[in-house]
Write a protein that holds these residues in place. Sequence first.
Motif, PDB file in Angstrom:
ATOM      1  N   MET A   1      21.868  26.287  98.169  1.00 13.35           N
ATOM      2  CA  MET A   1      22.826  25.510  97.402  1.00 13.35           C
ATOM      3  C   MET A   1      22.102  24.590  96.432  1.00 13.35           C
ATOM      4  SD  MET A   1      25.891  23.087  98.793  1.00 13.35           S
ATOM      5  CE  MET A   1      24.736  21.969  99.522  1.00 13.35           C
ATOM      6  N   TYR A   2      20.964  24.046  96.862  1.00 12.95           N
ATOM      7  CA  TYR A   2      20.189  23.166  95.979  1.00 12.95           C
ATOM      8  C   TYR A   2      19.686  23.934  94.760  1.00 12.95           C
ATOM      9  CZ  TYR A   2      16.552  19.946  94.488  1.00 12.95           C
ATOM     10  OH  TYR A   2      15.761  19.110  93.780  1.00 12.95           O
ATOM     11  N   ILE A   3      19.220  25.209  94.917  1.00 10.17           N
ATOM     12  CA  ILE A   3      18.736  26.022  93.781  1.00 10.17           C
ATOM     13  C   ILE A   3      19.890  26.380  92.874  1.00 10.17           C
ATOM     14  CG2 ILE A   3      17.656  28.212  93.188  1.00 10.17           C
ATOM     15  CD1 ILE A   3      16.114  28.042  95.802  1.00 10.17           C
ATOM     16  N   ALA A   4      21.055  26.702  93.501  1.00 15.89           N
ATOM     17  CA  ALA A   4      22.216  27.041  92.673  1.00 15.89           C
ATOM     18  C   ALA A   4      22.630  25.865  91.811  1.00 15.89           C
ATOM     19  CB  ALA A   4      23.375  27.480  93.575  1.00 15.89           C
ATOM     20  N   ALA A   5      22.525  24.658  92.363  1.00 14.74           N
ATOM     21  CA  ALA A   5      22.887  23.461  91.582  1.00 14.74           C
ATOM     22  C   ALA A   5      21.946  23.284  90.419  1.00 14.74           C
ATOM     23  CB  ALA A   5      22.874  22.229  92.495  1.00 14.74           C
ATOM     24  N   ILE A   6      20.648  23.562  90.619  1.00 11.43           N
ATOM     25  CA  ILE A   6      19.679  23.429  89.524  1.00 11.43           C
ATOM     26  C   ILE A   6      19.944  24.465  88.437  1.00 11.43           C
ATOM     27  CG2 ILE A   6      17.244  23.597  88.939  1.00 11.43           C
ATOM     28  CD1 ILE A   6      16.600  22.483  91.673  1.00 11.43           C
ATOM     29  N   SER A   7      20.266  25.741  88.863  1.00 11.97           N
ATOM     30  CA  SER A   7      20.546  26.790  87.877  1.00 11.97           C
ATOM     31  C   SER A   7      21.773  26.458  87.063  1.00 11.97           C
ATOM     32  CB  SER A   7      20.742  28.130  88.595  1.00 11.97           C
ATOM     33  OG  SER A   7      19.569  28.462  89.299  1.00 11.97           O
ATOM     34  N   SER A   8      22.803  25.940  87.762  1.00 16.08           N
ATOM     35  CA  SER A   8      24.028  25.557  87.049  1.00 16.08           C
ATOM     36  C   SER A   8      23.763  24.437  86.076  1.00 16.08           C
ATOM     37  CB  SER A   8      25.105  25.163  88.059  1.00 16.08           C
ATOM     38  OG  SER A   8      26.284  24.763  87.401  1.00 16.08           O
ATOM     39  N   ALA A   9      22.861  23.518  86.466  1.00 12.90           N
ATOM     40  CA  ALA A   9      22.537  22.402  85.578  1.00 12.90           C
ATOM     41  C   ALA A   9      21.803  22.875  84.349  1.00 12.90           C
ATOM     42  CB  ALA A   9      21.694  21.374  86.329  1.00 12.90           C
ATOM     43  N   VAL A  10      21.021  23.957  84.498  1.00 13.78           N
ATOM     44  CA  VAL A  10      20.299  24.477  83.329  1.00 13.78           C
ATOM     45  C   VAL A  10      21.276  25.106  82.341  1.00 13.78           C
ATOM     46  CG1 VAL A  10      18.600  26.169  82.602  1.00 13.78           C
ATOM     47  CG2 VAL A  10      18.163  24.745  84.600  1.00 13.78           C
ATOM     48  N   ARG A  11      22.275  25.868  82.906  1.00  5.42           N
ATOM     49  CA  ARG A  11      23.241  26.531  82.024  1.00  5.42           C
ATOM     50  C   ARG A  11      24.184  25.523  81.366  1.00  5.42           C
ATOM     51  NH1 ARG A  11      23.398  30.100  86.436  1.00  5.42           N
ATOM     52  NH2 ARG A  11      25.366  29.166  87.079  1.00  5.42           N
ATOM     53  N   HIS A  12      24.470  24.464  82.094  1.00  8.69           N
ATOM     54  CA  HIS A  12      25.396  23.450  81.562  1.00  8.69           C
ATOM     55  C   HIS A  12      24.689  22.115  81.569  1.00  8.69           C
ATOM     56  CE1 HIS A  12      28.643  26.388  81.929  1.00  8.69           C
ATOM     57  NE2 HIS A  12      28.155  26.674  83.136  1.00  8.69           N
ATOM     58  N   PRO A  13      23.972  21.781  80.538  1.00  6.01           N
ATOM     59  CA  PRO A  13      23.186  20.551  80.499  1.00  6.01           C
ATOM     60  C   PRO A  13      24.007  19.312  80.745  1.00  6.01           C
ATOM     61  CG  PRO A  13      22.608  22.002  78.679  1.00  6.01           C
ATOM     62  CD  PRO A  13      23.827  22.595  79.295  1.00  6.01           C
ATOM     63  N   SER A  14      25.261  19.293  80.424  1.00  6.12           N
ATOM     64  CA  SER A  14      26.076  18.082  80.605  1.00  6.12           C
ATOM     65  C   SER A  14      26.356  17.818  82.069  1.00  6.12           C
ATOM     66  CB  SER A  14      27.386  18.217  79.817  1.00  6.12           C
ATOM     67  OG  SER A  14      28.127  19.343  80.300  1.00  6.12           O
ATOM     68  N   LEU A  20      22.508  17.427  90.193  1.00  7.12           N
ATOM     69  CA  LEU A  20      21.245  17.055  90.855  1.00  7.12           C
ATOM     70  C   LEU A  20      21.454  15.921  91.841  1.00  7.12           C
ATOM     71  CD1 LEU A  20      18.728  17.278  87.867  1.00  7.12           C
ATOM     72  CD2 LEU A  20      18.926  18.835  89.816  1.00  7.12           C
ATOM     73  N   ALA A  21      22.240  14.931  91.498  1.00  3.26           N
ATOM     74  CA  ALA A  21      22.505  13.797  92.405  1.00  3.26           C
ATOM     75  C   ALA A  21      23.223  14.274  93.660  1.00  3.26           C
ATOM     76  CB  ALA A  21      23.316  12.723  91.680  1.00  3.26           C
TER      77      ALA A  21
END
Length: 464
Positions: A1-14, A20-21
């Motif tokens: 889940m932590y990696i998925a959150a990072i990948s999603s953050a890369v695709r959606h910078p906003s 991440l928090a």
Amino acid sequence: MYIAAISSAVRHPSWAPRRLALAALLLVAAVLAWVLLRSHPHEYRLVFPSAGQLVKGDVVRIGGTAAGTVKSVGLSDDDQAQVDIAIKDNYGRLHEGTTATIRAEGLTGVASRYIDVSPASETRPVLDDGALIRGDKTTSIVEIDQLFNALDPKTREGLKGFIKGSADWYNGKEPAANLSAQRIPKALAELGQVADEITSDSASFEQFLTATSDAMGTIADHRAQLTDLVSNTRQTAAALASNTTSLSDALHEVPTALDSGSDAFVSLRPALGDLRKLTDTTGPATKNLEPFLKQLTPVLQESDPAFASLRKMFAQPGKANDLLDALRDLPALGKLTDRTFPSGEKALKDSTPIFGFARPYAPDLVAWIRGFDAAGAAYDANGHYIRGLPIFNAFTFTDDGNGGHLTPRPVDERGTSPALTSGNLRRCPGASTPAPADKSTPFVDDGDLAAPDCDPSESVRATG
């Protein structure tokens, strides 16, 4: 889940800071839960006089429930059994005053053991991890073999000879033996009264002994006359032995004579002064009589209560309550023992194989007596009832080297395994459970206490 959150953050910078928090918060929560909820067993060291066949991995119970395990078994510095145990964290810490006892599991096998811990009150100080519970708070199990080994061959042979001799003595005299056994307590009570009379006035008794010692010294000075007296007494005794009927009649008259003699001694006491004056006037002819009478005076004064007590011992009103009655019963008692003791010896010989067969089943019997109260302890509005839960091969046991575990079998396979058989009518002790690794069950002793009437093959077989 932590990696998925990072990948999603890369695709959606906003969304990156928010995702991440959230991932960091979940990671911290997982770490805290692992730290706070993990079990930390508490370890303690117990000292027993004997390990009682405990082994590593045996169960530690609190209130009958498995609460831990035995970690190791060794020797202490003073050569006692040193047992390290670990108790689960959810049972809390132990407190000072906690006791421990080694007990048998019962039907699981002759050598199966567990430690029963009885925690002390929580108001007592807490024991730290690794604390030592000494031998004054622990109790080892008493093995059934210790009872049988208490009698060594020499002791058993001596007991056999004693029983055989007593049998010869009581043979044919059973009624008289029973009657004498009933009368012995009364005779002992009378002897106790005599002893109480003697010791009630210890000072007077001591004076009596001193005076008697002086009298014996005077008698020793006249040993020639005493030698003649003994010779004449022997002839008198021989004459009495030739006429036992007269002697029996004389014994009947002894209590009356002793009573009269006591009164005579009391009456004689005032006359001793006049007798002393007589010896003074007789001069040289009676010079040896005066010191003898001086020493005899205190003896006569102190002997009056003793004679009264002797009269009570030999004759009391009623039947079967004195020494004379006991002496009359002794011949009949001796005849009774001639018949009873051989029968007792034969009964002991015949019972030895019976006890030899029953001995190995002692742990099973004790375990049944100990565990039956738990089966019938539950109750409802209608009163107590027995709880029963028959299970026929419902699980498969797998030994994983760490105590093993049970796996439920399919419903249609329960009761069909070869482990469930019928017609097991000659089981050996401990055959109701699968044999453990040490092969202590089923138990068949090949020594003097062998159990030839059981079949070791009739036992529960483990399945895997």
